[in-house]
Write a protein that holds these residues in place. Structure first.
Motif, mmCIF file in Angstrom:
data_model
loop_
_atom_site.group_PDB
_atom_site.id
_atom_site.type_symbol
_atom_site.label_atom_id
_atom_site.label_comp_id
_atom_site.label_asym_id
_atom_site.label_seq_id
_atom_site.Cartn_x
_atom_site.Cartn_y
_atom_site.Cartn_z
ATOM 1 N N GLU A 7 26.007 46.430 67.167
ATOM 2 C CA GLU A 7 27.158 46.441 68.076
ATOM 3 C C GLU A 7 28.040 45.206 67.973
ATOM 4 O OE1 GLU A 7 27.891 49.203 69.496
ATOM 5 O OE2 GLU A 7 25.964 50.160 69.040
ATOM 6 N N ASN A 8 27.634 44.226 67.163
ATOM 7 C CA ASN A 8 28.523 43.059 66.978
ATOM 8 C C ASN A 8 29.813 43.493 66.315
ATOM 9 O OD1 ASN A 8 26.569 41.428 67.979
ATOM 10 N ND2 ASN A 8 26.398 40.127 66.164
ATOM 11 N N ARG A 9 30.901 42.824 66.681
ATOM 12 C CA ARG A 9 32.161 43.095 65.987
ATOM 13 C C ARG A 9 32.271 42.104 64.837
ATOM 14 N NH1 ARG A 9 34.688 46.904 68.471
ATOM 15 N NH2 ARG A 9 36.476 46.775 67.090
ATOM 16 N N VAL A 10 32.537 42.604 63.658
ATOM 17 C CA VAL A 10 32.570 41.738 62.471
ATOM 18 C C VAL A 10 33.807 42.050 61.648
ATOM 19 C CG1 VAL A 10 30.073 41.442 62.255
ATOM 20 C CG2 VAL A 10 31.180 43.411 61.193
ATOM 21 N N TRP A 11 34.049 41.219 60.674
ATOM 22 C CA TRP A 11 35.131 41.454 59.709
ATOM 23 C C TRP A 11 34.521 41.727 58.331
ATOM 24 C CZ3 TRP A 11 40.343 41.851 60.419
ATOM 25 C CH2 TRP A 11 40.815 41.573 61.723
ATOM 26 N N LEU A 12 35.065 42.727 57.676
ATOM 27 C CA LEU A 12 34.688 43.000 56.294
ATOM 28 C C LEU A 12 35.849 42.574 55.421
ATOM 29 C CD1 LEU A 12 33.259 46.616 56.692
ATOM 30 C CD2 LEU A 12 32.015 44.447 56.715
ATOM 31 N N SER A 13 35.554 41.831 54.369
ATOM 32 C CA SER A 13 36.668 41.407 53.522
ATOM 33 C C SER A 13 36.265 41.390 52.066
ATOM 34 C CB SER A 13 37.135 40.008 53.947
ATOM 35 O OG SER A 13 36.042 39.114 53.859
ATOM 36 N N TRP A 14 37.256 41.571 51.209
ATOM 37 C CA TRP A 14 37.005 41.499 49.766
ATOM 38 C C TRP A 14 38.281 41.157 49.028
ATOM 39 C CZ3 TRP A 14 36.965 45.995 52.603
ATOM 40 C CH2 TRP A 14 37.912 46.977 52.292
ATOM 41 N N ASP A 15 38.091 40.817 47.813
ATOM 42 C CA ASP A 15 39.164 40.368 46.951
ATOM 43 C C ASP A 15 39.943 41.565 46.412
ATOM 44 O OD1 ASP A 15 40.310 38.173 45.980
ATOM 45 O OD2 ASP A 15 39.269 38.251 44.034
ATOM 46 N N SER A 16 41.145 41.356 45.931
ATOM 47 C CA SER A 16 41.906 42.500 45.411
ATOM 48 C C SER A 16 41.315 43.031 44.103
ATOM 49 C CB SER A 16 43.365 42.114 45.194
ATOM 50 O OG SER A 16 43.445 41.151 44.160
ATOM 51 N N THR A 17 40.551 42.203 43.381
ATOM 52 C CA THR A 17 39.969 42.686 42.124
ATOM 53 C C THR A 17 38.530 43.182 42.302
ATOM 54 O OG1 THR A 17 39.296 40.432 41.645
ATOM 55 C CG2 THR A 17 41.348 41.179 40.640
ATOM 56 N N ALA A 18 38.028 43.150 43.535
ATOM 57 C CA ALA A 18 36.623 43.549 43.761
ATOM 58 C C ALA A 18 36.421 45.039 43.596
ATOM 59 C CB ALA A 18 36.169 43.114 45.149
ATOM 60 N N GLY A 19 37.447 45.830 43.925
ATOM 61 C CA GLY A 19 37.272 47.276 43.866
ATOM 62 C C GLY A 19 38.004 47.877 42.683
ATOM 63 N N VAL A 20 37.811 49.167 42.477
ATOM 64 C CA VAL A 20 38.556 49.890 41.438
ATOM 65 C C VAL A 20 39.338 50.991 42.130
ATOM 66 C CG1 VAL A 20 38.088 50.233 39.016
ATOM 67 C CG2 VAL A 20 36.198 50.281 40.654
ATOM 68 N N LEU A 21 40.554 51.193 41.674
ATOM 69 C CA LEU A 21 41.374 52.249 42.240
ATOM 70 C C LEU A 21 41.308 53.459 41.307
ATOM 71 C CD1 LEU A 21 43.104 52.611 44.726
ATOM 72 C CD2 LEU A 21 45.100 51.940 43.381
ATOM 73 N N LEU A 22 40.896 54.585 41.853
ATOM 74 C CA LEU A 22 40.647 55.764 41.011
ATOM 75 C C LEU A 22 41.544 56.925 41.422
ATOM 76 C CD1 LEU A 22 36.783 55.526 41.265
ATOM 77 C CD2 LEU A 22 38.184 54.841 39.298
ATOM 78 N N GLU A 23 41.869 57.740 40.426
ATOM 79 C CA GLU A 23 42.736 58.879 40.714
ATOM 80 C C GLU A 23 41.977 60.027 41.347
ATOM 81 O OE1 GLU A 23 45.443 60.038 37.459
ATOM 82 O OE2 GLU A 23 44.670 58.217 36.513
ATOM 83 N N ARG A 24 40.692 60.182 40.889
ATOM 84 C CA ARG A 24 39.944 61.333 41.407
ATOM 85 C C ARG A 24 38.471 60.976 41.531
ATOM 86 N NH1 ARG A 24 37.695 63.349 36.553
ATOM 87 N NH2 ARG A 24 38.699 62.237 34.871
#
Ligand SMILES: Nc1ncnc2c1ncn2[C@@H]1O[C@H](COP(=O)(O)OP(=O)(O)OP(=O)(O)O)[C@@H](O)[C@H]1O
Ligand SMILES: [Mg+2]
Lengths: 268, 375, 293
Positions: free
Chosen positions: B358-375
Motif C-alpha cells: 500500500e505504500n505509494r512509490v515512483w517507478l522510473s526508467w531511462d529512455s533507452t531502458a525499454g524497446v518500442l515495438l509495433e506488435r
C-alpha cells in the motif's frame, strides 16, 4: 485380498468343469476294457495299439507336415501384413486389405473350407497336402497378423528411426531392432498358427483329397461311431504334449526373468 | 566468452552448414512449419525455443531425414539433403522420447551406431567407455533401459547420439528429465564437448535459461514460423515483437500511441492525464501509431520520491511483493488499474527494506531502458 | 520398392485365397445344379462371352431356401442355439471371471494360464471328451445312478442339451477373458465408495460392477455367439440328427447331396446373417478403444 466363499466356490466349480472331462479322458485311456465306460483295470495296451496303427501314424505325419509348413508360411505373411497395416500409412485398397485380414477370423469354417475347395476345383489343383497348406496358411496368417500388429501398435516408431539415424539400412533396422522386439509376438503367432493347423477339422476336410488324411479327420471319422479307447490314448498323448509345452514355455520365461534380475543385482 | 568473437552470421562471406530455404511442412491440411528460411553455421550451438506444438520437433526431423519438406529445400554443407535417407546423413539425433532399444543393454545401445560403421573392436570398446564416463553411466552399462531411472535413460540417449561424433547433433529436449544440478553439469559438458569436437548442435528446449546459457544463437518459433533469430542477449534486450519479449523472461508491456519527438525518439501516450513516456527506437512509427513499450522489470527503479532527473516516472501503489531470495519483485498498480512489475536486488536484509504493501512509490526508467515495438 | 513388396505379397495372397474363392461361392450360388463335373452350370467360356454367362445366373437357389423349411428352420435353430448357449456361457463365465479378478495377485497368472490352457488343446478332443460323459452308459449316468439320484439313465447325448454343454465348455474362455479384463481394471475403491454411500454388497454389484464390466460382457457374448452360429463339430458329435444347425446342413448338402449351388446359397445367407453381429461387435470394440485412449 481374501476370497469370499462365493468366489472360492465359483473358482473351484469353474475349473472342475474346465478340467474334469479331460482328466476323466486321461484316466480312462489306461482302462483295459474296450468298453470305455467300464473300468476293468490298468493297462497301457491302447497306447501300444495306437502306435502300431499305421493309418494313425500316417495321419499324424501328414498333420505335422501341414502344420509346420503352413504356420511358418503364415507367420511370414502375417508379419508382413501386420507391418503393412500398422506402418504402411496409406495405400490404395487399404480398407479392403484390413477387411480381408479380419474377415477370416469370424468367417465360419464351413464357408472358408467350401470357398477354398471351389477355388481349387476351379483352377484344377489336385487336392492333397499342398491344398491344405494353402488353406491353413490363409486363415492362420490372419491370426498371426492380429497378434503381431497388436505388438507393433504399442511399439514406439522412433526406435526404428533411431536405428536409421545411427546408420542402419531399413533392412538392418528391421532385423536388429524391430524383429527382436516383436519376436515374442511373432513366436506366439507361429505357435497359434501351428495349433490352429493341428486342430483344424472342417477346412482340412473340405480342401483335402484322398491322398492326404489329417489326424483330426481320422479322429472325427473314428469318434462319429462312438467313444473308442485308441482315441482316448491319442487324446491323452496330445494333451500331454500341450501341457508339457506350456510348462516348458513358462519355465523358460521365468528363468529369463530371474536371470535378468540377477544381472541387475550383480552390478551393484 | 567465445561467443563474443564467434559470430559467423554477421560475416556475409561465411558458408553456412545448414540452410533452410523456404521450407514448408504440411501434415494433411495442417501446416506444422511455414516458409522457414534459416542459416545455421558450423560450430554453432543453436537453440530452438517455442511453445509446445510450434513445430520444433518437425524441423529437427526434417534435418535428420524422417520427414520430407512439402516444399523448399534443405542444404547440409552445400549439398541438398532432402533426397538423402536418414542412415546416410552425417547427422545424429537424440529423440524426445529417447528411443532406447529395449532389448539391448546400456552398453550395446551406445555401441549400436559405432557397430554400424564397422569400427574395430578395441576402438569401439574405448569409445563406449569414454561415453559412459562422460555421462556417469559406468555402473549401469549392463542394465537394460527399463532397469534405470528416467534421468539415466536420458543420459544413455545422449551418449548414444554423441558416440558417433557426428558433424551435426540434434538434441530434442535433451535435459527435460534431469534435476537442476545434473542439468547444469550436462550443459557445461555439452559446451565442453562442443568445444572439443567442434560439432554443431541444434537443441530444442523449453527452458529459456538453458537456451541463454548454452546457445550461440536462439530462434523463437510460434505456430510453425520463426519469429526472431538472434544471440541470447539480443533476444533479451532487443526483442522484435511483443511475443518474443513476453516469451523470454519477464516484461512489462505498456500500450499507447507513439509520436515522433526527435531523432530516433518517440513519446508514448499511454493513459489520459499522465505524462507521456519517452522511448528511443530506431524503427519508424507514423504519428499516433499504436505501439507497445516493453521494459524488463529489473530496469525499473522503485523510489519513494520522484527522482529529479528521471525521463520517465509513474506514480503508483504497491499491490504485492514477491520475495525471491536474491531479488524482490514489486507489483505496482498505476493509472488505469494497470499493473507494472519492478525488480530490485535484495542487497539489504528483508526487515530493512524500504517499502511495504500500500505504500505509494515512483517507478522510473531511462529512455533507452525499454524497446518500442509495433506488435 | 521394398514397401510395395511388403504390402503386395500378403495382399495378393488374400485376394487369391480369400476374396476370389468367396466370389466363386457367390457365383455358384446363382448357378444351377447339373449332372456334370463340376456339378453346376453355367460354366464360363470365352466363346459365349459375358452376356450369355450372366444371363444364365439367377436367384433360384435362394428362392429354394425359403420354400424348403429345412433351411429356414436350420437358420432359426442355429440362432436359437447360439443365443441360448451364449447366455448360459455368460451365466457360468461371469462368476469365474469375477472370482479371478478378486483373487490374490500371486494367483492371477496361474489362473489366467489355467483358463487359456484349454485353448491350446485340440478342440475336437475337448468336444469328444463329453461323449464319454454324457452317453447313456456314460460316467455321468453311472455316477447319478450310483448315488441313487435317478433310477433311469438320462438321455443327454444327441440332444440339444449336449450341444449347449459342448458349446459352453469349449467357448467359455472367450467369455471369461474379456470380462476378467474389464473387472481387473475396475478400481476396488469404487465398490468401497458405493458401500460407503450406503449401498449393500448386492446393490453395489448391480450398480457399479456390472455396468463397468458391460463392455467385457458384450465382447464376450459376441465372441461366443459369432463362431457358434456356424459351428459344425459340436452339433455333429454331441447333437443327434434332431439338432439342426446350419453349419451341419451346409456340410451335408455339400458332401452328401453334392448340391454345390444350394450349399453355396446356404453359405451366402449365413454370411449375410453374420454381418449384423459382426458390425455391432466392431462398433462396441471401437467405442471401448476410444474410451480407453
Ligand atoms: N505425423 C504428424 N501428423 C500430423 N500432425 C503432426 C505430425 N507430427 C507433428 N504434427 C503436428 O505438427 C505440430 C508440430 O509438432 P512438433 O512435434 O514439431 O511440436 P514441438 O514444437 O516439438 O512440440 P513439443 O514442444 O510439445 O515437443 C503439432 O501441432 C503436431 O500436432
Ligand atoms: Mg517436440
Amino acid at each position: 485380498m481374501r476370497l469370499s466363499w462365493f468366489n472360492i466356490t465359483s473358482l473351484t466349480l469353474g475349473f472342475a468343469f474346465l478340467y474334469l472331462p479331460m482328466i476323466i479322458l486321461v484316466i480312462y485311456s489306461f482302462n483295459e476294457s474296450r468298453l470305455v465306460t467300464v473300468w476293468t483295470g490298468f493297462s497301457t495296451k491302447w497306447y501300444g495299439e495306437l502306435l502300431s496303427n499305421q493309418a494313425f501314424l500316417d495321419a499324424a505325419w501328414v498333420t505335422l507336415k501341414v502344420a509346420v509348413f503352413s504356420s511358418t508360411l503364415a507367420t511370414v505373411l502375417g508379419t508382413l501384413a501386420a507391418y503393412a497395416l500398422v506402418r504402411g500409412a496409406r495405400f490404395p485398397g487399404r480398407t479392403l486389405f484390413s477387411g480381408m485380414i479380419y474377415a477370416p477370423l469370424v468367417m465360419p469354417e464351413v464357408i472358408t473350407g467350401l470357398s477354398l475347395l471351389l477355388l481349387f476345383i476351379g483352377i484344377g489343383l489336385d487336392r492333397g497336402v499342398l491344398t491344405i497348406v494353402l488353406a491353413h496358411t490363409t486363415f492362420a496368417m490372419c491370426y498371426v497378423s492380429v497378434v503381431v500388429s497388436s505388438r507393433l501398435v504399442s511399439f514406439d516408431q522412433s526406435l526404428e528411426e533411431a536405428a536409421l539415424d545411427l546408420g542402419c539400412s531399413p533392412w538392418d533396422a528391421f532385423r536388429l531392432v524391430t524383429l527382436p522386439i516383436i519376436a515374442p509376438a511373432v513366436i506366439s503367432g507361429w505357435l497359434l498358427a501351428f495349433t490352429l493347423s493341428l486342430d483344424d477339422l472342417v477346412i482340412a476336410s473340405f480342401t483335402t483329397g484322398p491322398s492326404a488324411t489329417t489326424l483330426p479327420i481320422k479322429i472325427f471319422s473314428a469318434v462319429r461311431l462312438g467313444v473308442s479307447p485308441e482315441i482316448n490314448a491319442l487324446s491323452t498323448l496330445m494333451i500331454a504334449v500341450v501341457t508339457l509345452g506350456v510348462i516348458i514355455a513358462s519355465l523358460i520365461s521365468k528363468r529369463n526373468f530371474v536371470r535378468e534380475q540377477q544381472g541387475v543385482a550383480g552390478r551393484h | 566468452m567465445p561467443e563474443c568473437a564467434f559470430a559467423p552470421w554477421t560475416d556475409p562471406g561465411a558458408e553456412p552448414l545448414i540452410r533452410f530455404r523456404n521450407v514448408t511442412k504440411r501434415f494433411g491440411d495442417f501446416t506444422a512449419v511455414r516458409d522457414l528460411t534459416l542459416d545455421i553455421y558450423e560450430h554453432e550451438f543453436f537453440a530452438l525455443l517455442g511453445p509446445s506444438g510450434c513445430g520444433k520437433t518437425t524441423m529437427m526431423r526434417m534435418l535428420a531425414g524422417f520427414e520430407t519438406p512439402s516444399s523448399g529445400h534443405i542444404e547440409l554443407a552445400g549439398q541438398n539433403i532432402v533426397p538423402v535417407p536418414p542412415n546416410k546423413r552425417a547427422v545424429n539425433m537424440m529423440f524426445q522420447s529417447y528411443a532406447l532399444f529395449p532389448h539391448l543393454n546400456v552398453w550395446d545401445n551406445i555401441a549400436f551406431g559405432l557397430k554400424r560403421d564397422g569400427m574395430p573392436k578395441d576402438a569401439l570398446r574405448e569409445r563406449v567407455a569414454e561415453m559412459l564416463k562422460l555421462t556417469h553411466l559406468e555402473r549401469f552399462a549392463r542394465r537394460k533401459p527399463h532397469q534405470i531411472s528416467g534421468g539415466q535413460r536420458q543420459r544413455v540417449a545422449l551418449a548414444r547420439s554423441l558416440a558417433k561424433a557426428p558433424k551435426l547433433l540434434l538434441l530434442d529436449e535433451p535435459m527435460g528429465a534431469l534435476d537442476k544440478k545434473l542439468r547444469q553439469e550436462t550443459q557445461f559438458e555439452l559446451m565442453d564437448i562442443q568445444e572439443k569436437t567442434g560439432t554443431t548442435f541444434v537443441i530444442v528446449t523449453h527452458d529459456q535459461e538453458e537456451a541463454m546459457t548454452v546457445a550461440s544463437r536462439v530462434a523463437v518459433m510460434d505456430e510453425g514460423e520463426l519469429i526472431q533469430v538472434a544471440t541470447p542477449s539480443a533476444i533479451y534486450e532487443a526483442p522484435n515483437c511483443v511475443y518474443v519479449a513476453d516469451f523470454i523472461g519477464d516484461v512489462n508491456i505498456i500500450e499507447g500511441a507513439a509520436h515522433r519527438a526527435g531523432e530516433d525518439r518517440y513519446t508514448v501516450h499511454w493513459a489520459d492525464g499522465q505524462a507521456p513516456l519517452m522511448a528511443a527506437s530506431d524503427k519508424a512509427f507514423s504519428p499516433a501509431q499504436n505501439a507497445f513499450l516493453a521494459i524488463r522489470p529489473e530496469k525499473v527503479l522503485v523510489t519513494a520520491e520522484r527522482p529529479a532527473d528521471a525521463v520517465n516516472a509513474i506514480q503508483g501503489r504497491i499491490h504485492d511483493i514477491a520475495y525471491l531470495g536474491n531479488i524482490s519483485t514489486y507489483h505496482v498498480e498505476v493509472a488505469g488499474g494497470r499493473m507494472l512489475k519492478a525488480q530490485t536486488a535484495n542487497t539489504r536484509r528483508i526487515e530493512n527494506r524500504g517499502f511495504t504493501w500500500e505504500n505509494r512509490v515512483w517507478l522510473s526508467w531511462d529512455s533507452t531502458a525499454g524497446v518500442l515495438l509495433e506488435r | 520398392m521394398r514397401r510395395v513388396f511388403i504390402i503386395a505379397v500378403p495382399y495378393l495372397w488374400l485376394l487369391a485365397l480369400f476374396l476370389i474363392p468367396f466370389a466363386i461361392v457367390l457365383k455358384i450360388s446363382l448357378s444351377d445344379v447339373a449332372m456334370a463335373r463340376p456339378p453346376y452350370l453355367p460354366q464360363f467360356s470365352w466363346e459365349a462371352g459375358w452376356g450369355a454367362f450372366l444371363s444364365q445366373l439367377d436367384f433360384e437357389n435362394f428362392t429354394f431356401l425359403t420354400t424348403d423349411d429345412l433351411y429356414w428352420k436350420a437358420y432359426l435353430s442355429s440362432l436359437q442355439i447360439a443365443a441360448t448357449s451364449t447366455l448360459l456361457t455368460l451365466l457360468i463365465g461371469y462368476p469365474i471371471a469375477y472370482a479371478m479378478a478378486r483373487a490374490p495377485d500371486e494367483w492371477r497368472a496361474t489362473l489366467m494360464m489355467l483358463v487359456i490352457l484349454p485353448f491350446w488343446t485340440s478342440f475336437l478332443i475337448r468336444v469328444y471328451s463329453w461323449m464319454g460323459i454324457l452317453s447313456q452308459e456314460g460316467y455321468l449316468n453311472q455316477l447319478l445312478l450310483g448315488l441313487g439320484v435317478i433310477s433311469e439313465p438320462l438321455i443327454i447325448l444327441n440332444t440339444k442339451v449336449a450341444v449347449y454343454i459342448g458349446i459352453v465348455y469349449t467357448y467359455i474362455p472367450f467369455m471369461i477373458l474379456p470380462i476378467y479384463a474389464a473387472l481387473h481394471r475396475l478400481d476396488s475403491s469404487l465398490i468401497e465408495a458405493a458401500e460407503d454411500l450406503g449401498c449393500s454388497r448386492a446393490k453395489a454389484f448391480w450398480l457399479i460392477t456390472v455396468p463397468l464390466s458391460r463392455n467385457g460382457i458384450i465382447a464376450g457374448c459376441f465372441l461366443v455367439f459369432i463362431p457358434t452360429l456356424g459351428e459344425f463339430v459340436i452339433p455333429s458329435l454331441l447333437g443327434g440328427s434332431g439338432t439342426l444347425m446350419i453349419g451341419k446342413v451346409l456340410w451335408e448338402e455339400f458332401f452328401n447331396n453334392r448340391d454345390w449351388p444350394v450349399a453355396s446359397a446356404v453359405a451366402v445367407v449365413l454370411v449375410l446373417i453374420l454381418i449384423i453381429p459382426i458390425v455391432l461387435f466392431q462398433q462396441n470394440q471401437q467405442k471401448q478403444n476410444e474410451a480407453q485412449s
